[in-house]
Enzyme design. Structure first.
Site, PDB file in Angstrom:
ATOM      1  N   SER A 153      53.486  -7.887 -57.363  1.00  0.00           N
ATOM      2  CA  SER A 153      53.981  -7.448 -56.076  1.00  0.00           C
ATOM      3  C   SER A 153      52.977  -6.672 -55.227  1.00  0.00           C
ATOM      4  O   SER A 153      53.169  -6.522 -54.030  1.00  0.00           O
ATOM      5  CB  SER A 153      55.208  -6.554 -56.300  1.00  0.00           C
ATOM      6  OG  SER A 153      54.844  -5.368 -56.978  1.00  0.00           O
ATOM      7  N   SER A 190      52.318  -6.589 -61.744  1.00  0.00           N
ATOM      8  CA  SER A 190      52.084  -6.457 -60.299  1.00  0.00           C
ATOM      9  C   SER A 190      50.721  -5.926 -59.880  1.00  0.00           C
ATOM     10  O   SER A 190      50.392  -5.972 -58.703  1.00  0.00           O
ATOM     11  CB  SER A 190      53.151  -5.566 -59.678  1.00  0.00           C
ATOM     12  OG  SER A 190      54.301  -6.326 -59.457  1.00  0.00           O
ATOM     13  N   LYS A 220      49.721   1.554 -51.864  1.00  0.00           N
ATOM     14  CA  LYS A 220      50.860   0.626 -51.933  1.00  0.00           C
ATOM     15  C   LYS A 220      52.083   1.347 -51.360  1.00  0.00           C
ATOM     16  O   LYS A 220      52.301   2.532 -51.660  1.00  0.00           O
ATOM     17  CB  LYS A 220      51.099   0.206 -53.390  1.00  0.00           C
ATOM     18  CG  LYS A 220      52.146  -0.887 -53.556  1.00  0.00           C
ATOM     19  CD  LYS A 220      52.296  -1.313 -55.023  1.00  0.00           C
ATOM     20  CE  LYS A 220      53.328  -2.413 -55.207  1.00  0.00           C
ATOM     21  NZ  LYS A 220      53.529  -2.804 -56.615  1.00  0.00           N
TER      22      LYS A 220
HETATM   23  N1  GLN Z   1      56.486 -10.163 -61.220  1.00  0.00           N
HETATM   24  C1  GLN Z   1      57.209  -9.222 -62.037  1.00  0.00           C
HETATM   25  C2  GLN Z   1      58.621  -9.069 -61.539  1.00  0.00           C
HETATM   26  O1  GLN Z   1      58.923  -9.613 -60.516  1.00  0.00           O
HETATM   27  C3  GLN Z   1      56.491  -7.906 -62.076  1.00  0.00           C
HETATM   28  C4  GLN Z   1      56.721  -7.047 -60.906  1.00  0.00           C
HETATM   29  C5  GLN Z   1      56.010  -5.735 -61.003  1.00  0.00           C
HETATM   30  O2  GLN Z   1      55.161  -5.539 -61.865  1.00  0.00           O
HETATM   31  N2  GLN Z   1      56.395  -4.821 -60.138  1.00  0.00           N
HETATM   32  O3  GLN Z   1      59.411  -8.401 -62.152  1.00  0.00           O
END
Ligand code: GLN
Length: 461
Positions: free
Chosen positions: A141, A165, A66
């Protein structure tokens, strides 16, 4: 995990993975392909294999990283314009551990910029497409990493999970995704989102691969003071024969997709047929989790993103003689709208007039949530829930409506606030062909048992 040997060389494995990555270019999975670096590394490993040297448990295994993990291979951008051009002088601990065992990074994967989002649509490089339906989101994400594994480009990919994410994109693409216990894997060298909930984890096709990666990556790191002493490798085999599985009553309602609820029921029946017990749980404090998360996380985001000033990292807006203008222009042009939204919310909830009403209240709600899990784990060994209320949604469907995007996280964020581990387990397909995943949650430090027990739910049964 298919490792290199004298017959199947690391170079072969790497070239195959790179070829597949190019074949699936239209999915927009990678922000950088590490062609030269990966082939060079593979040749070194092949030479060592030819000399009869022992390489490691991931000898020549190609993987996807990532793009918020720091390493000198390519630029680390976190899919944000403001980090474009940034070449890291350091290597994240997790990356160093994987590569010490012989793993080879073939590319950096796309994400919502700075990991803010649930669809990978907030990326400066455009969205990644869902692995089974190109009109739908990959989840986020870590969308790029999930799709890289789902399309068999690589056998594993790294992810970060601050509020879902890893688990949500795993579920949107039919692969395993683990968010470990907070502190299990070092965060050193990973672009910080919210330091009190950020976790490093993986996407794999099997529980055994997940176990192998965890045994390699976990453990205390002097460079990350929040890491726990290595409990993962101390855990003995999971011994329980009969396990109590908690089901949360409040999650079984019309706001959750019917097919997800049906998949969960089917898995519960399967567990019952294997002699395990299902217990109903009431966890009323979880209803505060989403609100608390979207106060605590932006507060930490605002602080962590303050370092991007156009001086030290990556992109700098047109030179200006006035320092304040340089900061202002760099940050205005370099951040995505969602990044800016969080910086503004974060500074607001931390400001002196509002701290007590927002941040402090959210911190108290967080304590209630931690206690709620402690109570629940007196009644059961694991909890089974949906990962998110919906299946993979359409590209563009929620990206202009931040609140409806945030609502997607309602079942994933409570774990991050409490620091407990959660594993996404593939649970078949919906009528539309979209993948369904369910989430198994355990108490802190139960990661190994969680992975082991997930085999009871395996699709091959
Ligand atoms: N969807 C969540 C957010 O936007 C989690 C994002 C993540 O885990 N990096 O905060």
């Amino acid at each position: 995990m298919k490792t290199a040997n004298k017959k199947v060389t690391a170079e072969r494995l790497v070239r195959d993975a790179l070829e597949k990555a190019k074949h699936f270019a239209d999915y927009n999975i990678f922000t950088f392909l590490n062609e030269d670096g990966a082939i060079r590394r593979a040749r070194e490993i092949d030479k060592r294999i030819a000399r009869g040297e022992k390489i490691g448990r991931l000898a020549g295994v190609p993987y996807a990283l990532k793009d918020n993990f720091l390493s000198p291979d390519g630029e680390t951008t976190a899919s944000a314009h403001i980090l474009e051009g940034f070449k890291s002088p350091i290597t994240a601990t997790a990356v160093a551990k994987l590569e010490a065992e012989g793993a080879i990074m073939i590319g950096r994967t796309n994400l919502d910029a700075f990991a803010h989002g649930s669809s990978t649509e907030n990326s400066y490089f455009g969205p990644t497409l869902n692995s089974v339906d190109k009109t739908r989101v990959a989840g986020g994400s870590s969308g790029g990493s999930a799709v890289a594994v789902a399309l068999d480009i690589v056998e594993f990919a790294t992810g970060t999970d601050t509020g879902g994410s890893i688990r949500q994109p795993a579920s949107f693409n039919g692969v395993y995704g683990l968010k470990p216990t907070y502190g299990c894997i070092s965060r050193y060298g990973v672009v910080a989102m919210a330091s009190s909930t950020d976790c490093i984890g993986f996407f794999t096709k099997t529980p055994d691969d997940m176990d192998l990666l965890m045994s390699i990556a976990s453990g205390q790191d002097a460079k990350d003071m929040t890491t726990l002493p290595d409990y993962y490798n101390d855990n003995t085999e999971f011994a329980h024969k009969k396990v109590r599985i908690g089901i949360i009553k409040d999650f079984d309602n019309d706001s959750v997709d019917k097919e997800i609820r049906a998949a969960l029921k089917t898995k519960c029946e399967l567990l019952k047929s294997k002699g395990h017990e299902i217990v109903e749980l009431e966890m009323p404090a979880l209803k505060y989790a989403l609100a608390a998360y979207y106060i605590i996380v932006p507060a930490e985001v605002a602080s962590n993103l303050s370092r991007y000033d156009g001086i030290r990292y990556g992109f700098r807006s047109d030179e200006s003689d006035v320092l304040d203008d340089l900061y202002f222009n760099t940050r205005s042009e370099g951040f995505m709208p969602e990044n800016k939204r969080r910086i503004m919310i974060g500074n607001f909830v931390l400001s002196s007039g509002f701290y007590d009403a927002y941040f402090l209240k959210a911190a108290k709600a967080r304590t209630l949530i931690i206690k709620e899990y402690e109570k629940a784990f007196k009644k059961c060994d694991f909890i089974l829930t949906p990962v998110s209320p919906n299946l993979a949604f359409r590209l563009g469907e929620k990206v202009n409506d931040p609140v409806s995007m945030y609502l997607e996280d309602v079942m994933s964020v409570p774990l991050n606030l409490a620091g407990v581990p959660g594993l996404t387990i593939p649970a078949g397909k919906a009528k539309s062909g979209l993948t369904v995943g369910i989430q198994m949650i355990g108490p802190r430090r139960s990661d190994k048992a969680l992975i082991e027990f997930s085999k009871e739910l395996s699709e091959d049964d």
